[in-house]
Design a protein around this motif. Structure first.
Motif, PDB file in Angstrom:
ATOM      1  N   GLY A  83      37.526  40.487  28.934  1.00 32.46           N
ATOM      2  CA  GLY A  83      37.517  41.865  29.415  1.00 32.46           C
ATOM      3  C   GLY A  83      36.263  42.257  30.157  1.00 32.46           C
ATOM      4  N   ALA A  84      35.087  42.050  29.548  1.00 31.80           N
ATOM      5  CA  ALA A  84      33.831  42.474  30.165  1.00 31.80           C
ATOM      6  C   ALA A  84      33.555  41.757  31.491  1.00 31.80           C
ATOM      7  CB  ALA A  84      32.677  42.270  29.188  1.00 31.80           C
ATOM      8  N   PRO A  85      33.698  40.416  31.586  1.00 26.98           N
ATOM      9  CA  PRO A  85      33.458  39.775  32.883  1.00 26.98           C
ATOM     10  C   PRO A  85      34.409  40.238  33.982  1.00 26.98           C
ATOM     11  CG  PRO A  85      33.367  38.154  31.125  1.00 26.98           C
ATOM     12  CD  PRO A  85      33.865  39.421  30.511  1.00 26.98           C
ATOM     13  N   VAL A  86      35.685  40.468  33.641  1.00 31.36           N
ATOM     14  CA  VAL A  86      36.635  40.930  34.660  1.00 31.36           C
ATOM     15  C   VAL A  86      36.219  42.302  35.182  1.00 31.36           C
ATOM     16  CG1 VAL A  86      38.990  41.749  35.013  1.00 31.36           C
ATOM     17  CG2 VAL A  86      38.602  39.555  33.904  1.00 31.36           C
ATOM     18  N   ALA A 140      47.996  34.361  32.588  1.00 36.19           N
ATOM     19  CA  ALA A 140      46.680  34.970  32.786  1.00 36.19           C
ATOM     20  C   ALA A 140      45.675  33.944  33.280  1.00 36.19           C
ATOM     21  CB  ALA A 140      46.191  35.601  31.479  1.00 36.19           C
ATOM     22  N   ALA A 141      45.752  32.726  32.746  1.00 33.27           N
ATOM     23  CA  ALA A 141      44.842  31.669  33.185  1.00 33.27           C
ATOM     24  C   ALA A 141      45.054  31.343  34.658  1.00 33.27           C
ATOM     25  CB  ALA A 141      45.042  30.417  32.334  1.00 33.27           C
ATOM     26  N   ALA A 142      46.307  31.352  35.099  1.00 35.83           N
ATOM     27  CA  ALA A 142      46.595  31.090  36.518  1.00 35.83           C
ATOM     28  C   ALA A 142      45.939  32.140  37.410  1.00 35.83           C
ATOM     29  CB  ALA A 142      48.103  31.064  36.739  1.00 35.83           C
ATOM     30  N   GLY A 143      45.994  33.406  36.978  1.00 39.57           N
ATOM     31  CA  GLY A 143      45.334  34.458  37.751  1.00 39.57           C
ATOM     32  C   GLY A 143      43.826  34.331  37.706  1.00 39.57           C
ATOM     33  N   ALA A 144      43.274  33.912  36.573  1.00 42.56           N
ATOM     34  CA  ALA A 144      41.820  33.817  36.420  1.00 42.56           C
ATOM     35  C   ALA A 144      41.211  32.740  37.300  1.00 42.56           C
ATOM     36  CB  ALA A 144      41.475  33.547  34.960  1.00 42.56           C
ATOM     37  N   THR A 145      41.974  31.715  37.649  1.00 46.59           N
ATOM     38  CA  THR A 145      41.432  30.648  38.507  1.00 46.59           C
ATOM     39  C   THR A 145      41.105  31.153  39.908  1.00 46.59           C
ATOM     40  OG1 THR A 145      43.669  29.947  39.148  1.00 46.59           O
ATOM     41  CG2 THR A 145      42.651  28.833  37.257  1.00 46.59           C
ATOM     42  N   ARG A 146      41.591  32.355  40.257  1.00 39.56           N
ATOM     43  CA  ARG A 146      41.312  32.913  41.574  1.00 39.56           C
ATOM     44  C   ARG A 146      40.150  33.898  41.559  1.00 39.56           C
ATOM     45  NH1 ARG A 146      46.651  34.899  44.485  1.00 39.56           N
ATOM     46  NH2 ARG A 146      45.126  34.859  46.187  1.00 39.56           N
ATOM     47  N   LEU A 147      39.529  34.051  40.396  1.00 37.38           N
ATOM     48  CA  LEU A 147      38.354  34.918  40.315  1.00 37.38           C
ATOM     49  C   LEU A 147      37.161  34.247  40.997  1.00 37.38           C
ATOM     50  CD1 LEU A 147      38.690  36.106  36.608  1.00 37.38           C
ATOM     51  CD2 LEU A 147      39.063  37.485  38.660  1.00 37.38           C
TER      52      LEU A 147
END
Length: 478
Positions: free
Chosen positions: A392-395, A463-470
């Motif tokens: 949560g905090a890093p996003v 969610a992990a799939a979306g996080a790889t684009r951060l």
């Protein structure tokens, strides 16, 4: 209704005498503590009543299905209020909006304590939810503005643990209150906290003036977005209750209204309540996906676990709350870890690691049919808690450090909307899945819950799939 600009306000949102980037001083910690009181009240109140459902049903002579609406009504009101938080803060000033939201929440709390029937309590919970829905987003925007880009990550990591602890503390607090006091104190307990928050905020939280360019309120967008979300959540809730016609009507109408809102947001020349284009801009789009799906996983699990502990092993609400405590302790430990690493470790690394820990902590619950030992479930909950704090905090830091200070209220509103919507839709969807698995499994309750947790794993993978684009790097770094 404009606020005078505070002399500490600067274009970057940080006071002129702000400490070196990254250092969170006592002044900022004090502001964070005050603002987090509002978030604490709003989030814990969503769960504190859950253990009093049977008590309230007996008090008002209502069925459990009817009295359950005191939780659903609060949730729907929160969903309806969140989208307007950004516009309100921009129009009237952040601190003023936050203070008014506290006042509305406290008014709703008093009315709930004075309720004379189930229907009156449901109506008053709506009032309470409208105030509660404004508090987290407005408080986060105020805090991000006070911290400035260099300190936002650290301070969000500190206060971000509160929403993670609230689902654990809520049932424990509710059970403790009902053990020593009558049911109105489930709501009256908010009064001293809210009064302290108002007094402290007026003294220590800096005034943030309204946005210099005032925009008209998006009435059409508000008429489509908030009711659309509420109707969609209602439809999914009706699916879980097995009522086909209301479910179909709710899901169809809610989806249609959200599609209409998207079209309106893309076509309007004015400022929409929530700009759909925002979700196409990196890193907001990837952050949005991570928050929505993670919200579905986290809050959906907090719905499943107490229910399992009470229907499977047959624990009391208090005992079930105690078993959830390791997840809260893990979240607290995770927030300390994030606070120390958020400025050194790439955002994507933190988020992906956090999601991996949530995945790891969810696996044992897919094996509930084999009766895993309690020590394994406790370790799994602690692991999930650490992972939740690392997401949560890093996003939020990624988004808050990449936008202009004037846009913070709208960004905070959008992020909180995603979190609430993800949690609401995820909980409703998992309730439907659980009901179908209970029907299929018959008396094997543990296996039905295990089947449902496989869906939670699927949410985490998405969610992990979306996080790889951060982003791989922090804002302003190569």
């Amino acid at each position: 209704m404009s606020e005078k600009a505070d002399p500490t306000d600067t274009p970057t949102g940080a006071p002129p005498d702000a400490p070196a980037a990254g250092r969170v001083d006592a002044k900022l910690l004090r502001i964070a503590f005050i603002l987090v009181l509002g978030t604490f009240m709003a989030t814990i109140d969503a769960t504190i009543v859950s253990v009093g459902i049977d008590t309230l049903a007996g008090e008002f002579g209502a069925s459990v299905a009817e009295i359950q609406w005191i939780s659903t009504a609060y949730l729907l009101a929160v969903v309806a209020a969140v989208p307007a938080s950004g516009w309100l803060a921009g129009r009237f000033g952040g601190r003023r909006t936050w203070l008014v939201a506290i006042g509305i929440f406290l008014l709703g709390s008093v009315l709930c304590a004075l309720a004379w029937s189930a229907n009156s309590l449901i109506v008053f919970r709506v009032v309470q939810g409208l105030g509660g829905g404004l508090l987290p987003a407005t408080g986060q925007a105020l805090l991000a503005r006070a911290a400035g880009p260099g300190r936002t990550g650290r301070v969000i990591a500190i206060v971000g643990v509160v929403p993670l602890l609230s689902p654990v503390l809520g049932p424990l607090a509710g059970g403790s209150i009902l053990a020593v006091a009558p049911w109105p104190w489930l709501f009256l307990v908010n009064l001293p906290i809210g009064a302290a928050a108002i007094l402290l905020a007026r003294r220590y939280v800096p005034v943030v003036p309204p946005a210099p360019r005032r925009t008209a309120f998006d009435l059409r967008g508000a008429a489509l977005l908030s009711p659309g979300l509420a109707v969609l959540v209602y439809g999914l809730t009706e699916v879980a209750h097995g009522r086909t016609l209301p479910a179909v009507l709710g899901i169809t109408a809610g989806t249609a209204m959200l599609i209409a809102f998207t079209v309106h947001g893309l076509r309007t020349r004015a400022t929409p309540l929530v700009d759909p284009r925002l979700f196409t801009r990196p890193p907001f789009g990837a952050a949005a996906l991570a928050l929505v799906v993670l919200g579905a996983s986290v809050f959906g699990t907090m719905f499943l676990l107490p229910l399992y502990f009470q229907t499977g092993p047959g624990l009391t609400a208090w005992e079930a709350g105690l078993l959830l405590a390791p997840q809260g302790l893990g979240a607290a430990a995770g927030s300390v870890l994030v606070n120390r690493t958020i400025d050194q470790v790439a955002p994507r690394t933190l988020v992906v690691t956090g999601i991996a820990l949530i995945l790891l902590g969810t696996v044992p619950f897919t094996q509930l049919g084999h009766q895993p030992p309690d020590v394994l479930l406790i370790a799994a909950l602690a692991t999930r808690g650490i992972g939740m704090a690392m997401v949560g905090a890093p996003v939020m830091n990624i988004v808050y450090t990449r936008i202009e200070p004037a846009q913070l209220p709208r960004a905070a509103g959008a992020l909180n909307l995603l979190n609430v919507v993800g949690g609401s839709l995820g909980t409703a969807a998992l309730a439907v899945i659980l009901q179908s698995r209970l029907t299929a499994r018959g008396t094997d309750v543990s296996q039905a819950f295990a089947d449902t947790f496989w869906w939670v794993l699927g949410f985490c993978l998405l969610a992990a799939a979306g996080a790889t684009r951060l982003p791989r790097t922090h804002a302003g770094k190569p």
